[in-house]
Design a protein around this motif. Structure first.
Motif, PDB file in Angstrom:
ATOM      1  N   ARG A  43       7.636 -49.197  13.870  1.00 33.62           N
ATOM      2  CA  ARG A  43       7.104 -49.495  15.126  1.00 33.62           C
ATOM      3  C   ARG A  43       6.214 -50.747  15.236  1.00 33.62           C
ATOM      4  NH1 ARG A  43       9.683 -46.220  18.873  1.00 33.62           N
ATOM      5  NH2 ARG A  43      10.299 -44.296  18.044  1.00 33.62           N
ATOM      6  N   ARG A  44       6.050 -51.248  14.044  1.00 32.24           N
ATOM      7  CA  ARG A  44       5.083 -52.321  13.909  1.00 32.24           C
ATOM      8  C   ARG A  44       5.728 -53.681  14.586  1.00 32.24           C
ATOM      9  NH1 ARG A  44       2.767 -53.520   8.192  1.00 32.24           N
ATOM     10  NH2 ARG A  44       5.054 -54.487   7.950  1.00 32.24           N
ATOM     11  N   THR A  45       5.081 -54.076  15.580  1.00 34.07           N
ATOM     12  CA  THR A  45       5.761 -55.308  16.389  1.00 34.07           C
ATOM     13  C   THR A  45       4.593 -56.366  16.291  1.00 34.07           C
ATOM     14  OG1 THR A  45       6.628 -53.648  17.892  1.00 34.07           O
ATOM     15  CG2 THR A  45       6.434 -56.074  18.787  1.00 34.07           C
ATOM     16  N   GLN A  46       5.462 -57.941  16.157  1.00 35.07           N
ATOM     17  CA  GLN A  46       4.667 -58.804  16.229  1.00 35.07           C
ATOM     18  C   GLN A  46       3.751 -59.137  17.309  1.00 35.07           C
ATOM     19  OE1 GLN A  46       8.200 -61.450  14.604  1.00 35.07           O
ATOM     20  NE2 GLN A  46       6.297 -62.400  14.496  1.00 35.07           N
ATOM     21  N   PRO A  47       2.328 -59.315  17.440  1.00 32.96           N
ATOM     22  CA  PRO A  47       1.540 -59.569  18.472  1.00 32.96           C
ATOM     23  C   PRO A  47       1.799 -61.034  18.804  1.00 32.96           C
ATOM     24  CG  PRO A  47       0.308 -59.949  16.336  1.00 32.96           C
ATOM     25  CD  PRO A  47       1.372 -59.742  16.018  1.00 32.96           C
ATOM     26  N   LEU A  48       0.979 -61.351  20.143  1.00 31.99           N
ATOM     27  CA  LEU A  48       1.027 -62.721  20.456  1.00 31.99           C
ATOM     28  C   LEU A  48       0.087 -63.568  19.939  1.00 31.99           C
ATOM     29  CD1 LEU A  48       1.768 -62.230  24.498  1.00 31.99           C
ATOM     30  CD2 LEU A  48       3.205 -62.776  22.660  1.00 31.99           C
ATOM     31  N   GLU A  49      -0.964 -62.845  19.389  1.00 30.70           N
ATOM     32  CA  GLU A  49      -2.233 -63.700  18.540  1.00 30.70           C
ATOM     33  C   GLU A  49      -2.528 -62.914  17.342  1.00 30.70           C
ATOM     34  OE1 GLU A  49      -6.454 -65.547  19.179  1.00 30.70           O
ATOM     35  OE2 GLU A  49      -5.237 -65.064  20.935  1.00 30.70           O
ATOM     36  N   THR A  50      -2.848 -63.366  16.324  1.00 28.93           N
ATOM     37  CA  THR A  50      -3.286 -63.032  15.024  1.00 28.93           C
ATOM     38  C   THR A  50      -4.716 -62.925  14.931  1.00 28.93           C
ATOM     39  OG1 THR A  50      -1.278 -63.398  13.790  1.00 28.93           O
ATOM     40  CG2 THR A  50      -2.974 -62.969  12.520  1.00 28.93           C
ATOM     41  N   PRO A  51      -5.499 -61.808  14.704  1.00 28.59           N
ATOM     42  CA  PRO A  51      -6.840 -61.928  14.407  1.00 28.59           C
ATOM     43  C   PRO A  51      -7.229 -62.820  13.140  1.00 28.59           C
ATOM     44  CG  PRO A  51      -6.079 -59.645  14.608  1.00 28.59           C
ATOM     45  CD  PRO A  51      -4.996 -60.474  14.609  1.00 28.59           C
TER      46      PRO A  51
END
Length: 396
Positions: A369-377
């Protein structure tokens, strides 16, 4: 300056202020694109040339081919590719974590023939550089980071062939108190800023060594090419590429946590909100890429089938969603049948687009359930860019 001349200069110095101790080679390096830092040809229609590194171009990928041919796989070198022979090769294993401890001057030596005679294992995994996607910190998020400006092509899915590291360690005998293994390569010492950091090396936990780690001599049914670790390399499936040491020369097995500059100075998160002493990077994140040129031109008013791939270091991708209108609406992509393992998942979407500029996006979710975010820290070295990439196209 021509590309070949530039590469020759880069191959001899790699960077301003950097010196190299060149390895002994078995034959002179040939004067083709890629020499001397990289030996295989690097045609510009297949690769983006970064001097000592080379990135696969996504618009050159064959949508019908699941595996990445060695000839097209990205190359990440810290120095230059050594030319070695099987006949003179031997893997050295030592350390106080062996059942019968051995010092570095009295290692157990396993010849290539001895390793090749052990039970053979084949596994498929996505092999990826830690900095894959780094350029999007700047292009998409407006943040300055250091390192090679990879787009998303420092990656490939391959089928490895070799012997399980667990089988090798059982053969030499490992103490139940062993906790760490350090792999060291046979490429030249890495020298930068006047400091000699020694040969590329990186430790990993004994649990990973006894799980799915592989000592590989083949890729996709072929012998490894020199640029990809011939005659033998370490493979840690799902982990950052630096952990899969090429041209494997030795393994130190220890009863303490081992360290090297490649898991303390580099390949850890620094800057931004990351505290000093953040742990070494290991499992790769979730990412996706479209198989078409940046700013591709598409035909208006007719169905067009677009393809791409998604992958995760932690497990199989189970869902991919795509948007063709800049993220306003999302819909599921059609996935291939590969639901298991650490290889990437191919997908497609058929759409009709009106004339004008459009932004394609794809986001994947893995079995954990790891999903790509809209922004990477943000981090200062530009590692682990896993945000949804905004891919521009023009419809005419």
């Amino acid at each position: 300056m021509t590309q070949m001349t530039r590469r020759a200069l880069l191959g001899s110095s790699l960077a301003a202020g950097t010196t190299l101790a060149l390895p002994t080679v078995v034959s002179p390096l040939t004067a083709h694109a890629g020499a001397p830092a990289i030996l295989k040809p690097l045609p510009p229609e297949w690769f983006t040339d970064f001097g000592s590194n080379a990135e696969m171009r996504w618009d050159s990928v064959d949508p019908s081919a699941r595996l990445t041919p060695q000839q097209r796989l990205f190359v990440r070198n810290h120095t230059v590719t050594p030319q070695l022979t099987r006949e003179s090769y031997a893997l050295e294993v030592y350390g106080d974590g062996l059942a019968s401890p051995r010092g570095v001057t009295e290692p157990i030596r396993l010849t290539f023939a001895e390793l090749r005679a052990m039970p053979v294992t084949r596994l498929e995994s996505t092999h990826e550089c830690t900095g894959n996607g780094r350029s999007f910190f700047t292009r998409q998020q407006g943040q300055q980071v250091s390192g090679t400006g990879w787009s998303l092509g420092a990656v490939g899915t391959v089928r490895w062939e070799g012997v399980r590291l667990a089988d090798v360690l059982r053969r030499v005998g490992v103490s139940p108190e062993a906790v760490s293994v350090q792999a060291t390569g046979l490429d030249p010492s890495y020298v930068t800023g006047g400091t000699d950091f020694g040969r590329v090396r990186r430790p990993f936990p004994i649990d990973k060594a006894l799980d799915d780690a592989l000592l590989a001599w083949g890729m996709n049914g072929e012998d490894l090419l020199p640029d990809h670790g011939f005659p033998l390399r370490l493979v840690l499936p799902g982990w950052v590429g630096i952990a899969s040491i090429k041209w494997l020369g030795s393994l130190e097995v220890a009863r303490r946590q081992l360290t090297s500059p490649w898991n303390t100075t580099w390949y850890t998160m620094t800057g931004g909100d990351y505290p000093p002493g953040s742990p070494p990077l290991s499992v790769n994140p979730v990412r996706s890429a479209w198989e078409l040129p940046w700013g591709a031109e598409l035909r208006a008013g007719r169905p067009v089938r677009l393809t791409g791939r998604s992958w995760s270091g932690a497990g199989a991708v189970r869902r991919v969603e795509v948007s063709v209108d800049g993220g306003r609406r999302w819909r599921p992509a059609v996935l291939d049948r590969h639901k298991r393992g650490l290889g990437w998942r191919q997908w497609s979407v058929t759409t009709v687009l009106p004339r004008g500029a459009h932004t394609l996006q794809a986001r994947a979710t893995d079995i954990h359930r790891r999903t790509q975010p809209l922004e990477t820290p943000y981090n200062s070295n530009g590692y682990f860019f896993d945000a949804v990439v905004r891919h521009p196209v023009v419809v005419r």
